[in-house]
Design a protein around this motif. Structure first.
Motif, PDB file in Angstrom:
ATOM      1  N   THR A 165      41.632  47.004  35.371  1.00 27.88           N
ATOM      2  CA  THR A 165      40.897  48.052  36.098  1.00 27.88           C
ATOM      3  C   THR A 165      41.446  49.421  35.725  1.00 27.88           C
ATOM      4  O   THR A 165      40.692  50.368  35.496  1.00 27.88           O
ATOM      5  N   PRO A 200      36.683  43.366  37.211  1.00 29.27           N
ATOM      6  CA  PRO A 200      37.477  42.432  36.402  1.00 29.27           C
ATOM      7  C   PRO A 200      37.052  40.971  36.604  1.00 29.27           C
ATOM      8  O   PRO A 200      36.942  40.233  35.643  1.00 29.27           O
ATOM      9  N   ALA A 201      36.811  40.591  37.864  1.00 31.63           N
ATOM     10  CA  ALA A 201      36.316  39.223  38.112  1.00 31.63           C
ATOM     11  C   ALA A 201      34.789  39.351  38.128  1.00 31.63           C
ATOM     12  O   ALA A 201      34.175  39.479  39.170  1.00 31.63           O
ATOM     13  N   ARG A 229      36.876  33.431  50.996  1.00 34.48           N
ATOM     14  CA  ARG A 229      37.633  33.379  49.743  1.00 34.48           C
ATOM     15  C   ARG A 229      37.800  34.767  49.144  1.00 34.48           C
ATOM     16  O   ARG A 229      38.208  34.903  47.980  1.00 34.48           O
ATOM     17  N   PHE A 262      47.077  44.916  48.186  1.00 32.97           N
ATOM     18  CA  PHE A 262      48.129  45.116  47.185  1.00 32.97           C
ATOM     19  C   PHE A 262      47.550  45.833  45.969  1.00 32.97           C
ATOM     20  O   PHE A 262      48.100  46.827  45.487  1.00 32.97           O
TER      21      PHE A 262
HETATM   22  C1  HEM Z   1      41.695  44.929  40.851  1.00 35.69           C
HETATM   23  C2  HEM Z   1      42.353  43.893  41.308  1.00 35.69           C
HETATM   24  C3  HEM Z   1      41.724  42.617  41.792  1.00 35.69           C
HETATM   25  C4  HEM Z   1      40.417  42.215  41.786  1.00 35.69           C
HETATM   26  C5  HEM Z   1      39.190  42.975  41.293  1.00 35.69           C
HETATM   27  C6  HEM Z   1      40.379  40.895  42.373  1.00 35.69           C
HETATM   28  C7  HEM Z   1      39.217  40.162  42.565  1.00 35.69           C
HETATM   29  C8  HEM Z   1      39.163  38.947  43.213  1.00 35.69           C
HETATM   30  C9  HEM Z   1      37.959  38.241  43.540  1.00 35.69           C
HETATM   31  C10 HEM Z   1      36.551  38.699  43.214  1.00 35.69           C
HETATM   32  C11 HEM Z   1      38.303  37.109  44.187  1.00 35.69           C
HETATM   33  C12 HEM Z   1      37.362  36.088  44.817  1.00 35.69           C
HETATM   34  C13 HEM Z   1      36.956  35.004  43.849  1.00 35.69           C
HETATM   35  C14 HEM Z   1      35.952  34.054  44.478  1.00 35.69           C
HETATM   36  O1  HEM Z   1      35.304  34.351  45.478  1.00 35.69           O
HETATM   37  O2  HEM Z   1      35.813  32.960  43.916  1.00 35.69           O
HETATM   38  C15 HEM Z   1      39.749  37.067  44.242  1.00 35.69           C
HETATM   39  C16 HEM Z   1      40.487  36.052  44.804  1.00 35.69           C
HETATM   40  C17 HEM Z   1      41.850  36.034  44.841  1.00 35.69           C
HETATM   41  N1  HEM Z   1      42.701  37.050  44.487  1.00 35.69           N
HETATM   42 FE1  HEM Z   1      42.178  38.821  43.687  1.00 35.69          FE
HETATM   43  N2  HEM Z   1      41.648  40.513  42.695  1.00 35.69           N
HETATM   44  C18 HEM Z   1      42.509  41.541  42.378  1.00 35.69           C
HETATM   45  C19 HEM Z   1      43.872  41.579  42.576  1.00 35.69           C
HETATM   46  C20 HEM Z   1      44.616  40.590  43.172  1.00 35.69           C
HETATM   47  C21 HEM Z   1      46.032  40.656  43.446  1.00 35.69           C
HETATM   48  C22 HEM Z   1      46.919  41.871  43.171  1.00 35.69           C
HETATM   49  C23 HEM Z   1      46.396  39.443  43.973  1.00 35.69           C
HETATM   50  C24 HEM Z   1      47.735  38.952  44.447  1.00 35.69           C
HETATM   51  C25 HEM Z   1      48.851  39.630  44.436  1.00 35.69           C
HETATM   52  C26 HEM Z   1      45.188  38.634  44.042  1.00 35.69           C
HETATM   53  C27 HEM Z   1      45.147  37.345  44.521  1.00 35.69           C
HETATM   54  C28 HEM Z   1      43.986  36.627  44.705  1.00 35.69           C
HETATM   55  C29 HEM Z   1      43.966  35.260  45.218  1.00 35.69           C
HETATM   56  C30 HEM Z   1      45.181  34.420  45.575  1.00 35.69           C
HETATM   57  C31 HEM Z   1      42.626  34.888  45.303  1.00 35.69           C
HETATM   58  C32 HEM Z   1      42.075  33.550  45.784  1.00 35.69           C
HETATM   59  C33 HEM Z   1      41.701  33.684  47.250  1.00 35.69           C
HETATM   60  C34 HEM Z   1      41.149  32.409  47.849  1.00 35.69           C
HETATM   61  O3  HEM Z   1      40.583  31.583  47.126  1.00 35.69           O
HETATM   62  O4  HEM Z   1      41.294  32.256  49.065  1.00 35.69           O
HETATM   63  N3  HEM Z   1      44.138  39.361  43.558  1.00 35.69           N
HETATM   64  N4  HEM Z   1      40.257  38.208  43.660  1.00 35.69           N
END
Ligand code: HEM
Length: 450
Positions: free
Chosen positions: A267, A324-325, A395, A402
């Motif tokens: 990002t 990103p995702a 989810r 963070f």
């Molecule tokens: C720009 C930064 C970030 C973006 C755009 C992002 C985006 C996402 C998205 C879209 C999901 C949901 C995926 C789904 O619904 O299947 C997700 C899940 C998750 N993200 Fe992030 N993320 C970022 C940073 C982070 C950071 C910094 C961490 C941890 C330190 C993190 C940990 C997680 C975890 C553990 C999940 C799974 C949650 C679950 O299934 O309950 N992410 N993220």
């Protein structure tokens, strides 16, 4: 509609080829393919990546239904199978009651106060990197950002400093994340554990990291106390008197590493890219003006962040244009209805944030970088559920606070020290892998800020 006519079961979509389905179009250019699907078929389209149909959703209310209104009807873990070798049974790889229970257990590690306590580390590590650069340097900024976010995440997760440049442990993480399974390895299920194979490199990295993490866990269990990191929170968390096992803690930590460094660094790379484009000169100037007037050359501390809203809008806008995702996947447990269709149990559901965030009927000047659209008075008119960079529902990204904190601190600190001019001749291209990366990295030349 004629009540006697049977309901169609699947929305229309491009004709699949025998054996290949629609994979050839998807693999060639996923982002273009997804946008074209919306332009051609409207609210949803059916494609075939396997024998099972995948329905791609583009309507905010349909996306809301799947992610937030009826999430229990949809599983997600099989979309993260590629990560499982590294992340074990972390949140990505769990569904249903086990996912809900584990998410409750790890949630305290992401409480606002706890996350806020990491601001100083983010600030200090950024300043150290900046001190190692000088005006005139040409950098692969994407790689510098990756190392920096990796160093930050490792320190905040388990209180280990990877140092400024490639420590043994840092290299182990890189070995895993940079040598993800290729198509051939996945199809042929190749597992050749030799120093030069991708699988071998990942295994070597995993062995080094596992040794360190398990040693840390053992040591902390013995000593007790709170070191202020995620690991301490994970060791302390309990539900009905039951805590997390060593393996569960290891898997959660690995998941946070995998999810939490490349997303933020990508990002930021896209943000520097957008700010470096000639057509966005006025946006860059507005951002610098805010930083100069509010921070006077100092790196921001936590309390400064509320005074630099343009910084936040800039990041929001990057996340709209380059999420990103970029793709979320689910699979339906039971038959479900959306609009005029009844979709069978087992259907894959794909949510394309790339297409959603760039829909011209939902976003004015959809392809333009306009941080001002996030001003509170403008943001009021954004269609609900049309912007989901962090997902939605149970989810939704647990690391969002963070990531938001980190990206604001890094951007505001870095822009006050240097101007990041895109290197002449450098051409930016998207590389949609697990996350949306800049294909050729981001090459910049540093100029001092006068
Ligand atoms: C720009 C930064 C970030 C973006 C755009 C992002 C985006 C996402 C998205 C879209 C999901 C949901 C995926 C789904 O619904 O299947 C997700 C899940 C998750 N993200 Fe992030 N993320 C970022 C940073 C982070 C950071 C910094 C961490 C941890 C330190 C993190 C940990 C997680 C975890 C553990 C999940 C799974 C949650 C679950 O299934 O309950 N992410 N993220």
């Amino acid at each position: 509609m004629d009540a006697t006519k049977p309901k169609p079961t699947l929305p229309p979509g491009p004709k699949p080829l025998p054996v290949l389905g629609n994979n050839h179009s998807f693999v060639k250019d996923p982002l273009h393919f997804l946008q074209t699907l919306h332009q051609t078929y409207g609210p949803m389209a059916t494609i075939y990546m396997t024998d099972t149909p995948s329905v791609v959703l583009f309507e905010p209310e349909h996306i809301h239904y799947v992610l937030t209104e009826n999430p229990r009807n949809f599983t997600s873990a099989e979309f993260a199978q590629g990560l499982q070798e590294f992340t074990g049974h972390g949140l990505f790889n769990l569904d249903g009651d086990t996912h809900r229970q584990q998410r409750r257990l790890v949630q305290p590690a992401f409480h606002r106060k706890r996350v806020d306590s990491y601001a100083d580390t983010m600030r200090q590590y950024t300043l150290e990197v900046l001190d190692s650069w000088k005006a005139g340097d040409q950098l692969a900024l994407d790689q510098e950002l990756q190392q920096l976010t990796m160093r930050i995440v490792a320190k905040c997760l388990f209180n280990v400093d990877l140092g400024l440049r490639n420590s043994n442990l840092g290299q182990a993480f890189t070995d895993i994340l940079e040598n993800q399974p290729r198509l051939l390895e996945t199809i042929l299920k190749l597992r050749i554990d030799l120093p030069f194979t991708d699988y071998g490199k990942r295994q070597r990295g995993k062995r080094i990291i596992d040794k360190v993490i398990y040693q840390l866990i053992a040591q902390r269990r013995q000593e007790g106390g709170d070191e202020g990191d995620f690991l301490s929170m994970l060791l302390a968390t309990t539900e009905d008197g039951q805590g997390l096992s060593d393996t569960q803690i290891r898997d959660h930590i690995m998941t946070f590493v995998a999810a939490g460094h490349e997303t933020s660094s990508n990002t930021l790379a896209w943000t520097f890219y957008l700010l470096g484009l000639a057509q966005n000169e006025s946006k860059y100037a507005a951002l610098c003006q805010e930083l100069t007037s509010q921070l006077q050359g100092q790196a921001p501390s936590l309390t400064d962040l509320s005074r630099i809203p343009y910084t936040e809008w800039t990041i929001n806008e990057t996340l709209r244009l380059y999420p990103p995702a970029y793709l979320i996947g689910r699979r339906a447990r039971e038959e479900f209805s959306l609009g005029e269709y009844t979709l069978p149990a087992g259907t894959f559901v794909l949510i394309s944030k790339w297409a959603l965030h760039r829909r011209p009927d939902l976003w004015e000047a959809a392809d333009e970088f306009q941080p001002e659209r996030w001003r509170p008075e403008n943001a009021k008119s954004i269609v609900p559920w049309s912007y989901i960079p962090f997902g939605a529902g149970p989810r939704m990204c647990i690391g969002m606070p963070f990531a938001q904190l980190e990206m604001r601190i890094l951007l505001a600190t870095m822009l006050q020290r240097f101007k990041f001019r895109i290197a002449p001749g450098f051409k930016m291209q998207t590389d949609p892998l697990i996350t949306l990366r800049p294909k050729n990295g981001l090459h910049v030349i540093l100029e001092s800020v006068s």
